[in-house]
Design an enzyme around this catalytic site. Structure first.
Site, short mmCIF file in Angstrom:
data_model
loop_
_atom_site.label_atom_id
_atom_site.label_comp_id
_atom_site.label_asym_id
_atom_site.label_seq_id
_atom_site.Cartn_x
_atom_site.Cartn_y
_atom_site.Cartn_z
N CYS A 44 0.71 -1.26 -0.05
CA CYS A 44 -0.03 0.02 -0.04
C CYS A 44 0.64 1.46 -0.12
O CYS A 44 0.76 2.27 -0.80
CB CYS A 44 -0.89 0.03 1.05
SG CYS A 44 -1.89 1.37 1.38
N CYS A 140 -4.47 -1.53 5.97
CA CYS A 140 -4.23 -0.15 5.48
C CYS A 140 -5.51 0.02 4.52
O CYS A 140 -5.79 -0.88 3.99
CB CYS A 140 -2.83 -0.21 4.48
SG CYS A 140 -2.81 1.39 3.50
#
Length: 307
Positions: A44, A140
């Site tokens: 991410c 995330c």
């Protein structure tokens, strides 16, 4: 939005949901389906968060982005590195190993020299409404979810055998995606261990190995030798600066967030990079990130654990 309003600064919302889904979440499910244990938070940061934020910042004629990661930025010999921050219990360098020099040069990490309690005290002093809010947890952008339940929705069960380190059949499982190397087997609907083996071992049981070819999981009693390893491959490796010469000695390796920093070396053999640990450890899972540090806590880069 509340904080931006209080500080009288513009609040801008960016939507990269589609990119995140296609470049992080889908590969995550694919890795789990292959029996691996991926690190989507690192992906991410590397693929979505930093490059897209820097791109947007340049559109706004901003010199830097600033993030709330607990990491310390330093310069050494004309290069930029990340170092373990003051608050070692909040260290997030493990999730930032994929950042490039360009990413680091364009980013500020303003809380690297503060503890979490000091950051909260500053926020309280300035009457920010979130000064005592619980820290974010979980995946995330997705949050604190039950990953096993999510995997059950996305990946079909593929039942298989469970064997002991000696090769004895001792139970069945519903799919490799539900288990990580080193994980303790508790009361779990996705795994069944026969009572005979439990009574025989009279011990806590742990996942020792996962054989993708035969769809077989090996379980072992606590402290069994099969749980410990001193060597693994590292692939898809990224370094903060230029790739160093191998062998790489006098380094430390971390295989999980806030895990121990373990003395190690990396050698090259048949075009494969091999991590050699000074002491055997358990819980080394294929797909996890192995992140490399100097003895002084400077992060050099990292890659994906493989066998």
């Amino acid at each position: 939005q509340k904080i931006a309003s209080k500080l009288k600064i513009k609040f801008i919302e960016l939507n990269y949901e589609s990119e995140y889904r296609n470049k992080v979440i889908k590969p995550m499910f694919k890795a789990y389906a292959e029996g691996k244990t991926p690190n989507p938070d690192a992906d991410c940061n590397t693929i979505i968060k930093f490059p897209f934020l820097i791109k947007e910042a340049k559109k706004l004629d901003c010199s830097y982005i600033a993030t709330g990661h607990y990491a310390k930025k330093i310069e050494k010999s004309g290069k930029v590195y990340l170092k373990i921050p003051k608050d070692k219990k909040k260290d997030q360098t493990y999730f930032l190993y994929g950042l490039s020099q360009e990413d680091l040069k364009n980013t500020l990490f303003p809380i690297g020299d503060y503890s979490k309690s000091e950051v909260r005290a500053i926020a309280k002093k300035h009457q920010l409404t979130n000064w005592n809010r619980q820290s974010t947890r979980g995946l995330c952008f997705i949050g604190n979810i039950d990953i096993k339940q999510l995997l059950k929705q996305k990946i079909k069960n593929k039942p298989g055998k469970i064997i002991s380190p000696e090769g004895q059949a001792v139970g069945t499982h519903q799919g490799m995606q539900f288990f990580t190397i080193g994980e303790r087997i508790g009361n779990n609907e996705n795994i069944q261990i026969n009572n005979e083996y439990r009574n025989q071992t009279k011990s806590k049981l742990y996942i020792a190995e996962k054989d993708k070819k035969t769809n077989t999981i090996v379980v072992a009693p606590e402290n069994h030798k099969s749980l410990f390893k001193t060597q693994f491959q590292i692939k898809n490796i990224r370094f903060t600066t230029d790739k160093p010469k191998f062998p790489l000695k006098n380094i430390k390796i971390r295989i999980r967030h806030l895990g121990d920093l373990m003395p190690a070396s990396i050698t090259k053999k048949d075009n494969k990079l091999i991590v050699n640990l000074k002491q055997p450890i358990q819980g080394i899972a294929e797909g996890q990130s192995a992140v490399i540090y100097t003895k002084q806590g400077i992060m050099l880069g990292g890659g994906e654990i493989a066998y």
